[in-house]
Design a protein around this motif. Structure first.
Motif, mmCIF file in Angstrom:
data_model
loop_
_atom_site.group_PDB
_atom_site.id
_atom_site.type_symbol
_atom_site.label_atom_id
_atom_site.label_comp_id
_atom_site.label_asym_id
_atom_site.label_seq_id
_atom_site.Cartn_x
_atom_site.Cartn_y
_atom_site.Cartn_z
ATOM 1 N N LYS A 110 7.615 3.942 -9.986
ATOM 2 C CA LYS A 110 6.493 4.733 -9.481
ATOM 3 C C LYS A 110 6.997 5.747 -8.453
ATOM 4 C CE LYS A 110 2.073 4.289 -7.015
ATOM 5 N NZ LYS A 110 1.125 3.348 -6.367
ATOM 6 N N ILE A 137 6.900 7.566 -5.252
ATOM 7 C CA ILE A 137 6.286 7.336 -3.942
ATOM 8 C C ILE A 137 6.343 8.611 -3.098
ATOM 9 C CG2 ILE A 137 6.364 5.908 -1.849
ATOM 10 C CD1 ILE A 137 5.734 4.365 -4.430
ATOM 11 N N GLU A 173 0.830 -1.211 0.000
ATOM 12 C CA GLU A 173 0.000 0.000 0.000
ATOM 13 C C GLU A 173 0.856 1.249 0.000
ATOM 14 O OE1 GLU A 173 -3.308 0.241 2.700
ATOM 15 O OE2 GLU A 173 -3.750 -1.893 2.497
ATOM 16 N N LYS A 202 3.040 10.301 -1.547
ATOM 17 C CA LYS A 202 1.940 10.359 -2.504
ATOM 18 C C LYS A 202 1.002 9.165 -2.427
ATOM 19 C CE LYS A 202 3.091 11.502 -6.740
ATOM 20 N NZ LYS A 202 2.355 12.741 -7.054
ATOM 21 N N THR A 203 1.362 8.131 -1.659
ATOM 22 C CA THR A 203 0.643 6.864 -1.756
ATOM 23 C C THR A 203 -0.273 6.542 -0.579
ATOM 24 O OG1 THR A 203 2.587 5.779 -0.808
ATOM 25 C CG2 THR A 203 2.402 5.786 -3.212
ATOM 26 N N TYR A 204 -0.139 7.258 0.524
ATOM 27 C CA TYR A 204 -0.932 6.902 1.708
ATOM 28 C C TYR A 204 -1.257 8.170 2.495
ATOM 29 C CZ TYR A 204 -2.638 3.741 5.358
ATOM 30 O OH TYR A 204 -3.440 3.041 6.236
ATOM 31 N N GLY A 218 4.043 1.215 -1.003
ATOM 32 C CA GLY A 218 4.664 1.130 -2.318
ATOM 33 C C GLY A 218 6.149 0.856 -2.355
#
Length: 472
Positions: free
Chosen positions: A430, A432, A165, A439-441, A167
């Protein structure tokens, strides 16, 4: 008239050629990184000033200088602004969910592992805590430039879910131990748990499943041999604590034999094995490790804090043993990023050997990148910035006061930088972390979760520390 027609034809041809040149299509890329000092960490330790990296999907497809900007186009260009571009760092030993307990048991408890760590885990560990704490720990890592970590703990499926999640990449070893634990009510239940975990994640792009037998003194000979056979069958790593304490031979009732010799004698030492700590080893042990092509996770900061000793990392490297850097669990070093560990890695070796010329900054950065990849047998995929490798890349800014001046980027990283200097983290192509923002969570969501965990644990932990102190 003939000359006029001839000249007109030539001019027209030149015009058409010029137009086609102007409109010649560039090759498409996913991300272009420019304007930074690239520490490739390849076999020649190549450094590229004002470098450019081209990423397409999950891979690096080209590295060079500004001429690449004429060949490739993208909608995503990252200007490194004279920062340091390097492979993502690799933390080769951790127990990440223990970040929920970070800062506890610091009252001078003598037998901290058995009198405090294990009772705390027994009372408070759960699937939910392991998931939420792993989210928190991987956020901490992502923001500080760790793109891959190796871990030994429980409920590895929860850790894998959390890791994906956020990443980043995880080499996750399900713990096997002779006691009942949170995810295995029977002794050695971790073996079956590990098999199920391996089957579920064996083809995952971010998770590498593994076995994590705790230590030779907490896992029987027969179970060690079983784990070794299963590791070979599934082609997965084994991570194990070895040589962390100076009395492990006594715990095993060994006579005239070291723990490393014991492991070798029962046939469980090979290229799939990563030995965590490896402090109390002699030269014969190191030769065996080299010959068996096993690897070592060097944890200098945790070992200094725990007063367990200083591993012979300088000698290991001189013997061409594969050595990576680790933090150990967040109750051991209280860190999960590698920046302070970089400095410890150099300074502790210089202190041990009374030689300030050894463990130079470039060598330390190597241990944190391609050295860690080699230790985990992932060096064909990650650990250096080379065409064809996965795009696990970080950018460390050099604008902050602590980063100036920056005469030698390796020395700057090892002796000046800290986790807040990480500007960008890219994993598997990607982004992160960008502009120091995850940016991911949802970080605010995780903050609330960690506050709830802290509230639940605080009183029990305080009482446990008091009891543990009384048994000193």
């Amino acid at each position: 008239m003939k000359n006029y027609l001839k000249n007109t034809f030539i001019l027209g041809t030149l015009f058409l050629f010029g137009c086609s040149s102007l409109t010649e299509k560039k090759e498409s890329a996913s991300i272009i990184i420019k304007n930074g000092t690239i520490l490739t960490m390849d076999k020649n330790n190549t450094v590229i000033e004002n470098g450019v990296i081209i990423i397409k999907n999950e891979k690096i497809i080209s590295i060079g200088k500004d001429e690449l900007l004429k060949k490739y186009s993208t909608t995503k260009i990252i200007d490194a602004e004279n920062g340091i571009i390097m492979p993502g760092m690799i933390n080769t030993h951790n127990h990440l969910p223990m970040i929920a307990f970070r800062g506890l048991g610091e009252e001078g408890i003598k037998n901290r592992l058995f009198a405090y760590f294990f009772p705390l885990e027994s009372e408070k560990l759960s699937r939910d805590l392991i998931y939420k704490a792993t989210v928190h720990g991987t956020i901490d890592m992502a923001l500080s430039g760790v793109t891959t970590y190796a871990d030994m703990y429980y409920h590895m499926d929860e850790m894998a879910k959390a890791t994906k999640e956020v990443g980043i990449r995880g080499v996750l070893g399900e713990t096997v131990i002779k006691y009942p634990v949170v995810d295995a009510k029977e002794p050695y239940g971790g073996i079956n748990y590990a098999i199920n975990f391996i089957e579920e994640y064996k083809n995952d792009e971010l998770i590498i499943p593994a076995f994590g037998p705790h230590a030779p003194y907490t896992v029987s000979k027969e179970k060690m041999q079983e784990i070794n056979s299963l590791s070979k069958k599934y082609n997965v790593p084994i991570m194990i604590h070895v040589g962390e304490f100076d009395d492990e031979d006594k715990r095993l009732n060994l006579k005239n034999k070291s723990v490393v010799e014991y492991m070798d004698s029962i046939g469980v030492l090979n290229e799939r094995v990563l030995l965590a700590h490896a402090i109390h080893l002699n030269e014969k042990d190191l030769d065996i490790i080299k010959n068996k092509k096993a690897s070592i996770a060097y944890n200098p900061m945790a070992n200094a804090k725990g007063a367990t000793g200083i591993a012979r990392a300088h000698e290991m490297i001189n013997k061409n043993i594969k050595v990576g850097l680790g933090t150990d669990g967040p109750m051991s070093s209280n860190q999960v990023d590698l920046f302070r560990t970089l400095s410890y890695a150099s300074s502790m070796q210089r202190l041990k050997y009374n030689d300030r010329t050894i463990m130079t900054p470039d060598l330390v950065v190597k241990m944190a990148t391609i050295g860690g990849a080699e230790a985990l047998n992932l060096d064909n995929k990650i650990g250096s910035i080379e065409s064809g490798k996965l795009a696990d890349i970080i950018i460390v800014e050099t604008k902050s006061p602590n980063m100036m001046p920056n005469y030698n980027p390796f020395a700057t990283l090892v002796f000046q930088a800290n986790s807040s200097n990480v500007e960008t983290t890219i994993v598997n192509g990607k982004i992160i972390v960008e502009n120091k923002k995850l940016k991911t969570y949802d970080i605010e969501k995780n903050r609330k979760q960690m506050k709830e965990i802290e509230k639940d644990i605080a009183d029990f932990a305080k009482d446990l520390a008091k009891k543990a102190k009384e048994t000193n």
